[in-house]
Design a protein around this motif. Structure first.
Motif, PDB file in Angstrom:
ATOM      1  N   ILE A 123      88.998  34.741  70.829  1.00  0.00           N
ATOM      2  CA  ILE A 123      89.807  33.554  70.534  1.00  0.00           C
ATOM      3  C   ILE A 123      91.138  33.965  69.890  1.00  0.00           C
ATOM      4  N   ASP A 126      95.748  31.114  66.632  1.00  0.00           N
ATOM      5  CA  ASP A 126      96.050  29.681  66.562  1.00  0.00           C
ATOM      6  C   ASP A 126      94.840  28.834  66.939  1.00  0.00           C
ATOM      7  N   GLU A 127      94.117  29.270  67.965  1.00  0.00           N
ATOM      8  CA  GLU A 127      92.917  28.531  68.379  1.00  0.00           C
ATOM      9  C   GLU A 127      91.845  28.599  67.297  1.00  0.00           C
ATOM     10  N   SER A 143      83.513  27.653  72.185  1.00  0.00           N
ATOM     11  CA  SER A 143      84.271  28.193  73.307  1.00  0.00           C
ATOM     12  C   SER A 143      83.729  27.529  74.572  1.00  0.00           C
TER      13      SER A 143
END
Length: 230
Positions: A123, A126-127, A143
């Motif tokens: 990941i 930012d995510e 996810s």
């Protein structure tokens, strides 16, 4: 000066910024923790970290973070053991699994234990920051591929309870040993696979037999196969 400018002119800068979430890191790799801490520094306040289950339980209780980023596999029990130790005494703390593992059994196991989400270590920063915020707000975050595991698991047995009381009483390490045992591994092979001693394997098998009230590895193998753990 416009009315909008007048309305914010006397605001304390700290009050104008959104509150920074307090995050705790649990992972047995120091370099990974350092990387996450550096990447998330602009988004959250990292209030502590731990590399073992015992360390995590003690420090999480002491600092009371909003969200714990939790590795799944660690030498002394992993994320599931941390969740089992904390969920009754600190229900306000939210847990987000962050792991290299994308195995369905790991995802389901952590969610059953009380995690609010599960994302892999691929990941982006930012995510991940967005996922932490969503978990803190009470959302469930996965996810994309992992969300499918959860839906498939519950859709396959729509009338079954979310929790499996027998399975849930086993620690993460006991489940790993059970899975390998059910696949036909000898104790020596299990020890080599998990980087533990044969004596430790014997102890885990004894604990599993006692908890499940079974007498031999053949009963355990059938039990594991019925739950698709093999």
């Amino acid at each position: 000066m416009t009315m909008a400018e007048q309305s914010t002119e006397h605001l304390d800068p700290a009050e104008a910024r959104p509150e920074r979430l307090r995050v705790f890191l649990v992972d047995d790799h120091a370099m990974f923790r350092a990387g996450v801490r550096a990447e998330l520094g602009a988004h959250v306040e990292v209030v502590g970290e731990a590399s073992t289950v015992a360390e995590a339980v003690t420090r999480i209780a002491a600092v009371g973070p909003d969200v714990v980023l939790l590795d799944v596999h660690m030498p002394d029990g992993g994320g599931r053991a941390v969740l089992e130790a904390m969920r009754r005494t600190h229900p306000q703390v939210k847990f987000l699994a962050l792991s290299v593992s994308d195995a369905a059994e790991d995802v389901i196991g952590l969610i059953r234990a009380g995690a609010r989400g599960y994302v892999t270590k691929t990941i982006s920063p930012d995510e991940l920051a967005a996922a932490i915020r969503r978990v803190a707000d009470g959302d469930a975050v996965f996810s994309p591929r992992l969300a499918g595991f959860v839906l498939d698991a519950f859709a396959a047995r729509p009338d079954a309870p979310v929790a499996d009381p027998e399975l849930d009483q086993l620690t993460n390490r006991e489940r790993e040993v059970l899975r390998l045992l059910a696949r036909g591994y000898a104790y020596k092979e299990i020890a080599k696979e998990l980087f533990i001693s044969i004596k430790t394997v014997e102890t885990h098998v004894s604990n599993v037999l006692r908890k499940l009230q079974m007498s031999n590895r053949y009963e355990l193998s059938r039990w594991a196969a019925d739950r698709r753990l093999v």
